[in-house]
Design a protein around this motif. Structure first.
Motif, PDB file in Angstrom:
ATOM      1  N   UNK A  60      23.406 121.350  33.101  1.00 47.37           N
ATOM      2  CA  UNK A  60      22.708 122.635  33.154  1.00 47.37           C
ATOM      3  C   UNK A  60      21.699 122.739  32.013  1.00 47.37           C
ATOM      4  N   UNK A  61      22.106 122.324  30.808  1.00 51.64           N
ATOM      5  CA  UNK A  61      21.191 122.381  29.668  1.00 51.64           C
ATOM      6  C   UNK A  61      19.980 121.471  29.853  1.00 51.64           C
ATOM      7  N   UNK A  62      20.211 120.254  30.344  1.00 51.79           N
ATOM      8  CA  UNK A  62      19.100 119.317  30.560  1.00 51.79           C
ATOM      9  C   UNK A  62      18.141 119.841  31.619  1.00 51.79           C
ATOM     10  N   UNK A  63      18.678 120.435  32.681  1.00 46.32           N
ATOM     11  CA  UNK A  63      17.810 120.942  33.754  1.00 46.32           C
ATOM     12  C   UNK A  63      16.946 122.100  33.262  1.00 46.32           C
ATOM     13  N   UNK A  64      17.513 122.974  32.435  1.00 44.75           N
ATOM     14  CA  UNK A  64      16.734 124.091  31.883  1.00 44.75           C
ATOM     15  C   UNK A  64      15.608 123.559  30.999  1.00 44.75           C
ATOM     16  N   UNK A  65      15.915 122.539  30.190  1.00 46.02           N
ATOM     17  CA  UNK A  65      14.888 121.945  29.335  1.00 46.02           C
ATOM     18  C   UNK A  65      13.777 121.310  30.165  1.00 46.02           C
ATOM     19  N   UNK A  87      29.446 121.461  39.883  1.00 47.27           N
ATOM     20  CA  UNK A  87      30.578 120.937  39.120  1.00 47.27           C
ATOM     21  C   UNK A  87      31.391 122.082  38.524  1.00 47.27           C
ATOM     22  N   UNK A  88      30.680 123.058  37.941  1.00 41.09           N
ATOM     23  CA  UNK A  88      31.380 124.212  37.351  1.00 41.09           C
ATOM     24  C   UNK A  88      32.118 125.019  38.414  1.00 41.09           C
ATOM     25  N   UNK A  89      31.418 125.353  39.504  1.00 43.33           N
ATOM     26  CA  UNK A  89      32.026 126.176  40.555  1.00 43.33           C
ATOM     27  C   UNK A  89      33.221 125.461  41.177  1.00 43.33           C
ATOM     28  N   UNK A 100       8.224 120.235  40.247  1.00 41.37           N
ATOM     29  CA  UNK A 100       8.995 120.099  39.015  1.00 41.37           C
ATOM     30  C   UNK A 100      10.170 121.052  38.972  1.00 41.37           C
ATOM     31  N   UNK A 101       9.962 122.263  39.510  1.00 44.22           N
ATOM     32  CA  UNK A 101      11.050 123.239  39.592  1.00 44.22           C
ATOM     33  C   UNK A 101      12.162 122.724  40.496  1.00 44.22           C
ATOM     34  N   UNK A 102      11.780 122.135  41.629  1.00 38.79           N
ATOM     35  CA  UNK A 102      12.779 121.604  42.562  1.00 38.79           C
ATOM     36  C   UNK A 102      13.586 120.478  41.920  1.00 38.79           C
ATOM     37  N   UNK A 103      12.909 119.571  41.212  1.00 38.01           N
ATOM     38  CA  UNK A 103      13.606 118.452  40.577  1.00 38.01           C
ATOM     39  C   UNK A 103      14.584 118.960  39.520  1.00 38.01           C
ATOM     40  N   UNK A 104      14.126 119.896  38.689  1.00 35.28           N
ATOM     41  CA  UNK A 104      15.020 120.438  37.658  1.00 35.28           C
ATOM     42  C   UNK A 104      16.166 121.213  38.282  1.00 35.28           C
ATOM     43  N   UNK A 105      15.904 121.893  39.400  1.00 33.62           N
ATOM     44  CA  UNK A 105      16.968 122.646  40.066  1.00 33.62           C
ATOM     45  C   UNK A 105      17.995 121.714  40.712  1.00 33.62           C
ATOM     46  N   UNK A 106      17.580 120.520  41.118  1.00 34.24           N
ATOM     47  CA  UNK A 106      18.554 119.550  41.640  1.00 34.24           C
ATOM     48  C   UNK A 106      19.580 119.191  40.562  1.00 34.24           C
ATOM     49  N   UNK A 107      19.082 118.950  39.343  1.00 35.01           N
ATOM     50  CA  UNK A 107      19.993 118.660  38.235  1.00 35.01           C
ATOM     51  C   UNK A 107      20.836 119.895  37.913  1.00 35.01           C
ATOM     52  N   UNK A 108      20.186 121.069  37.937  1.00 36.87           N
ATOM     53  CA  UNK A 108      20.900 122.315  37.637  1.00 36.87           C
ATOM     54  C   UNK A 108      22.006 122.570  38.663  1.00 36.87           C
ATOM     55  N   UNK A 109      21.696 122.393  39.943  1.00 35.96           N
ATOM     56  CA  UNK A 109      22.690 122.634  40.990  1.00 35.96           C
ATOM     57  C   UNK A 109      23.845 121.638  40.901  1.00 35.96           C
TER      58      UNK A 109
END
Length: 416
Positions: A291-296, A108-110, A94-103
């Motif tokens: 980023x917000x969705x991935x943190x949630x 995009x930001x970077x 679950x951490x990996x999946x959320x981190x995919x969205x986060x990355x």
């Protein structure tokens, strides 16, 4: 679309909701839920009535592992993790999946921040004049160049690549060109976009003349203001059949006195700086959402799985309370041991997620003619790891309330 309507003069686009999207987002989740519930509940109800009344748990293989001379607390934590290894693996996945969205959001930001900053830094001139009808000689104070736009296709999109013919003493580009009609100096923006390096071939197309040009990359230099390659101006004139003194672009620090009828356009450094800032503003809504969705997602998955682990261990927690263990000691045995799972999972998931998104990201922005700089600084990684640990500690604090609600009678009612 609100940002696009605000910055660009474009017609209103009607929202289209395709059938496959409705099936994927509305129909599929409840169908999957029904299937999973059927399998799980059917398996649970296949147990005997007495087993259900006693809330018996299947025997774990964790007790068979020899842990040597470790202390009691360390042994207890390890055996608890072994008992809940499937839940621990689920947390990491679950951490990996959320981190995919986060990355995806972070890339995009970077990309936007770096592209805007480097565009401004790499633009050394204040004025760029593109000529319709150049004079015999470049105006005083201007640096003559030969600019030609060619095309390059990738992932189904055709982008413009500027071929810039310059002298070796050009003060606005820190580039030393190589003699030869097929030799180019490639900017790192083009090199990263089209995966070419020193000594490799880069094929660019002139769609108007229906001609392909195969260039050999002699060197890769840092330059991010658009997709640009550099040639010796004399060789470029010869390649494209122009006169020995031909030029069609002039760079300068000061505004030049040029007849308006002779020029196509004038680009100033202020224009480039302004467009660079707009690029970041346009994409802000997207990367904030990702980023917000991935943190949630991360917090919800972690909370649910740790809650499941506590529910399954309720009998052991109740027994420890009967033996007189204080809540802080129980927390140390059941919750603090999961910190190692989160740390190890983060150390594995963060670089894996970053590598996966970096490979996929060029496909997502295949229609954007910009440099693909997505490198994270150490500060970015430190903030990501710090955010993961902070989220875990907050969830740990919340779970203490659930831990405290486990009654001492829990273990008594499950025994005859």
């Amino acid at each position: 679309m609100a940002d696009s309507y605000q910055y660009f003069s474009i017609p209103y686009f009607e929202m289209v909701v395709p059938t496959y999207l409705i099936i994927y987002t509305v129909v599929m989740p409840p169908v999957v839920s029904v299937i999973v519930n059927f399998l799980v509940i059917n398996k649970a109800l296949s147990r005997t009535a007495l087993s259900l009344l006693r809330n018996e748990q299947s025997a774990s293989k964790g007790k068979d592992v020899n842990l040597g001379k470790l202390g009691f607390i360390s042994k207890y934590r390890i055996r608890q993790l072994l008992r809940e290894r499937r839940s621990a693996v689920t947390v990491v996945v679950g951490m990996l999946i959320s981190l995919l969205v986060f990355m995806l959001g972070m890339d995009t930001y970077v990309l936007c921040e770096t592209a805007g900053r480097l565009n401004s830094e790499d633009t050394k001139y204040n004025y760029l004049y593109l000529y319709k009808y150049p004079t015999k000689e470049a105006p005083e104070g201007g640096e003559a160049c030969f600019m030609k736009t060619l095309k390059k296709e990738q992932y189904g999109y055709v982008l413009d690549v500027a071929v810039m013919g310059i002298d070796d003493d050009n003060p606005y580009y820190n580039v030393k060109t190589t003699r030869g009609k097929n030799k180019i100096i490639c900017s790192d923006a083009v090199a990263k976009r089209y995966h070419v390096g020193k000594g490799e071939k880069l094929v660019l197309s002139d769609t108007a003349e229906d001609i392909d040009y195969a260039f050999t990359v002699d060197e890769v230099v840092p330059y991010s203001a658009g997709l640009t390659v550099f040639m010796n101006i004399d060789d470029m004139r010869e390649l494209f059949g122009e006169d020995d003194d031909y030029y069609n672009a002039v760079l300068s620090l000061e505004k030049l006195d040029i007849e308006e009828g002779r020029i196509y356009s004038v680009t100033t450094k202020e224009d480039i700086d302004r467009s660079s800032k707009i690029f970041l503003e346009l994409m802000q809504g997207l990367f904030v959402l990702l980023i917000g969705a991935s943190i949630a997602i991360f917090c919800i998955v972690m909370y649910l799985m740790l809650t499941v682990m506590i529910d399954r261990a309720s009998t052991g927690i109740s027994l420890l309370k009967v033996f007189g263990y204080r809540p802080r000691e129980i927390k140390k045995l059941y919750l603090d041991g999961n910190r190692a799972v989160i740390i190890v999972g983060a150390l594995i998931s963060v670089p894996v997620a970053k590598a996966i998104i970096d490979k996929l990201f060029p496909v997502f922005v295949a229609n954007a003619a910009c440099a693909l700089h997505m490198e994270f600084s150490l500060l970015h990684y430190a903030m990501i790891f710090g955010g993961i640990l902070l989220s875990y500690e907050v969830i740990n604090f919340i779970l203490m309330r659930k831990l405290n609600r486990v009654s001492q009678t829990e273990v008594l009612k499950n025994r005859e």
